[in-house]
Design an enzyme around this catalytic site. Structure first.
Site, mmCIF file in Angstrom:
data_model
loop_
_atom_site.group_PDB
_atom_site.id
_atom_site.type_symbol
_atom_site.label_atom_id
_atom_site.label_comp_id
_atom_site.label_asym_id
_atom_site.label_seq_id
_atom_site.Cartn_x
_atom_site.Cartn_y
_atom_site.Cartn_z
ATOM 1 N N GLY A 11 1.208 -0.814 0.139
ATOM 2 C CA GLY A 11 -0.102 -0.308 -0.007
ATOM 3 C C GLY A 11 0.468 0.664 -0.345
ATOM 4 O O GLY A 11 1.798 1.051 -0.203
ATOM 5 N N GLN A 12 0.381 2.461 0.561
ATOM 6 C CA GLN A 12 1.477 3.701 -0.168
ATOM 7 C C GLN A 12 2.189 4.087 1.068
ATOM 8 O O GLN A 12 3.546 4.349 0.743
ATOM 9 C CB GLN A 12 0.095 4.686 0.264
ATOM 10 C CG GLN A 12 0.000 6.122 0.415
ATOM 11 C CD GLN A 12 -0.786 7.286 1.181
ATOM 12 O OE1 GLN A 12 -1.391 6.897 2.157
ATOM 13 N NE2 GLN A 12 -0.562 8.434 0.670
ATOM 14 N N TYR A 139 -13.752 6.556 8.726
ATOM 15 C CA TYR A 139 -12.325 6.310 8.844
ATOM 16 C C TYR A 139 -12.042 7.042 9.884
ATOM 17 O O TYR A 139 -11.177 6.603 11.197
ATOM 18 C CB TYR A 139 -12.074 7.223 7.314
ATOM 19 C CG TYR A 139 -10.188 6.826 7.870
ATOM 20 C CD1 TYR A 139 -9.352 6.216 7.633
ATOM 21 C CD2 TYR A 139 -9.210 8.401 8.245
ATOM 22 C CE1 TYR A 139 -8.204 5.666 6.964
ATOM 23 C CE2 TYR A 139 -8.274 7.823 8.275
ATOM 24 C CZ TYR A 139 -7.601 7.138 8.104
ATOM 25 O OH TYR A 139 -5.757 7.056 7.338
ATOM 26 N N LYS A 143 -10.005 5.090 13.722
ATOM 27 C CA LYS A 143 -8.968 5.971 14.111
ATOM 28 C C LYS A 143 -9.254 5.824 15.176
ATOM 29 O O LYS A 143 -8.367 5.130 16.456
ATOM 30 C CB LYS A 143 -8.297 7.147 13.769
ATOM 31 C CG LYS A 143 -7.846 6.512 12.464
ATOM 32 C CD LYS A 143 -6.840 6.000 11.874
ATOM 33 C CE LYS A 143 -6.274 5.630 11.096
ATOM 34 N NZ LYS A 143 -5.425 3.956 10.527
HETATM 35 N N1 SER Z 1 -4.470 10.546 4.368
HETATM 36 C C1 SER Z 1 -5.979 10.107 4.728
HETATM 37 C C2 SER Z 1 -6.870 10.441 4.395
HETATM 38 O O1 SER Z 1 -7.199 11.164 3.422
HETATM 39 C C3 SER Z 1 -6.013 10.615 5.784
HETATM 40 O O2 SER Z 1 -5.080 9.949 6.976
HETATM 41 O O3 SER Z 1 -7.501 9.917 3.763
#
Ligand code: SER
Length: 316
Positions: A11-12, A139, A143
């Site tokens: 992944g990234q 998201y 977290k």
């Molecule tokens: N960079 C991520 C996003 O834009 C956030 O952690 O989803």
């Protein structure tokens, strides 16, 4: 010999973290876990599997005698809004699986949190380490849950789990994906290929950002710090610089003077508006010596040069 498992290895973040760890500890010390569509030129130990499959994970940890996990597999913010159920399973159940296995096998764990943990009740300027945290995205909810789980497993079981709240991360190795800050990556590809780009945000939408190499340095360095220096077991604020789409455009124009830009806000504007504009990361600096190295100007030059090289070599 150290034996590290990296989930989300392609992944990234994983795409940069795996080679860094391989270089540091040796190719045979790193197990890269991802999906079957891994890059064909990958050199090293590869395992294909799902983070939601705890039985598979347990067997993997035993098979390779893993002592450390960098747990990077996750959905980003936009994908999580499209599929909240999937986001819960991958981002929260996946983490809990890792923590449960780490607790049993006494492993050290790194897990990334994000600026997305914060919400509209958080002060947006110079966001403090300890502050109201009421995320309004799935998201962010994941977290916040994840930070609480890490903290709890540390207090209850003495688990050595460490975490940072990444800002938006920019790399040139992986294609832009479904995240709110990903426009800042996509713009380079479009600027070089088409000399035009439509930003999905308002021109002045400022968010905290960081070059991937700084993020990797932070990740390796928090994991190497002596345990007594790690005072925060939820997640550390981490920062480099902040910019808006307009600031970024002005920097990229130095390399692509005829770049034409349009601003057309989409549904991600709401997500961006709920996140901080700048972050106070003084506790990470004090506790384990964090210091960013790359400026916005250096980031733009590195992104432009490396993406241009890929495009010149035929990358789409
Ligand atoms: N960079 C991520 C996003 O834009 C956030 O952690 O989803």
């Amino acid at each position: 010999m150290k034996k590290i498992l990296v989930t989300g290895a392609f992944g990234q973040i994983g795409s940069e973290l795996v080679p860094t760890l391989q270089q540091k500890y040796g190719e045979q010390s790193v197990v890269a876990m991802g999906h079957s569509n891994y890059p064909k030129d990958f050199k090293g130990i590869f395992e294909s599997g799902e983070i939601t499959d705890i039985k598979f994970l347990k067997e993997l940890v035993a098979k390779h005698q893993i002592d450390t996990i960098f747990h990077m597999a996750a959905y980003l913010s936009v994908k999580s809004e499209m599929d909240p159920q999937g986001a819960w399973e991958v981002n929260v159940i996946g983490l809990k699986n890792v923590l449960d296995i780490a607790k049993e096998a006494k492993l050290q764990v790194f897990w990334p949190s994000s600026i997305a943990v914060f919400g509209p009740t958080t002060p947006r300027q110079n966001t403090p380490q300890i502050t109201p945290i009421e995320p309004t995205t799935m998201y962010g909810v994941g977290k916040l849950t994840g930070e609480s789980l890490c903290h709890y497993y540390h207090l209850k079981y003495g688990l050595d789990v460490r975490s940072v709240r990444y800002p938006g991360l920019l790399d040139y190795k992986t294609p832009p994906s479904l995240g709110t800050t990903e426009y800042a990556k996509e713009i380079f590809w479009k600027a070089i290929k088409e000399k035009k780009y439509t930003v999905p945000l308002k021109a002045d939408t400022t968010m905290p950002m960081m070059f991937m190499l700084d993020a990797i340095r932070a990740t390796v360095s928090i994991m190497e710090a002596p345990a007594e220096k790690i005072k925060i077991r939820t997640s550390y604020n981490l920062a480099a610089f902040s910019f808006s789409p307009e600031d970024l455009y002005n920097q990229i124009k130095k390399f692509v003077p005829d770049l034409v830009i349009e601003y057309k806000e989409t549904e991600i504007q709401k997500i961006a508006d709920s996140w901080p504009q700048s972050i106070d990361d003084s506790q990470a600096r004090t506790d384990w010596g964090w210091l960013p190295q790359y400026s916005l100007e250096q980031l733009v030059e590195a992104m432009y040069t490396n993406i241009k090289k890929q495009i010149d070599n035929g990358a789409k």
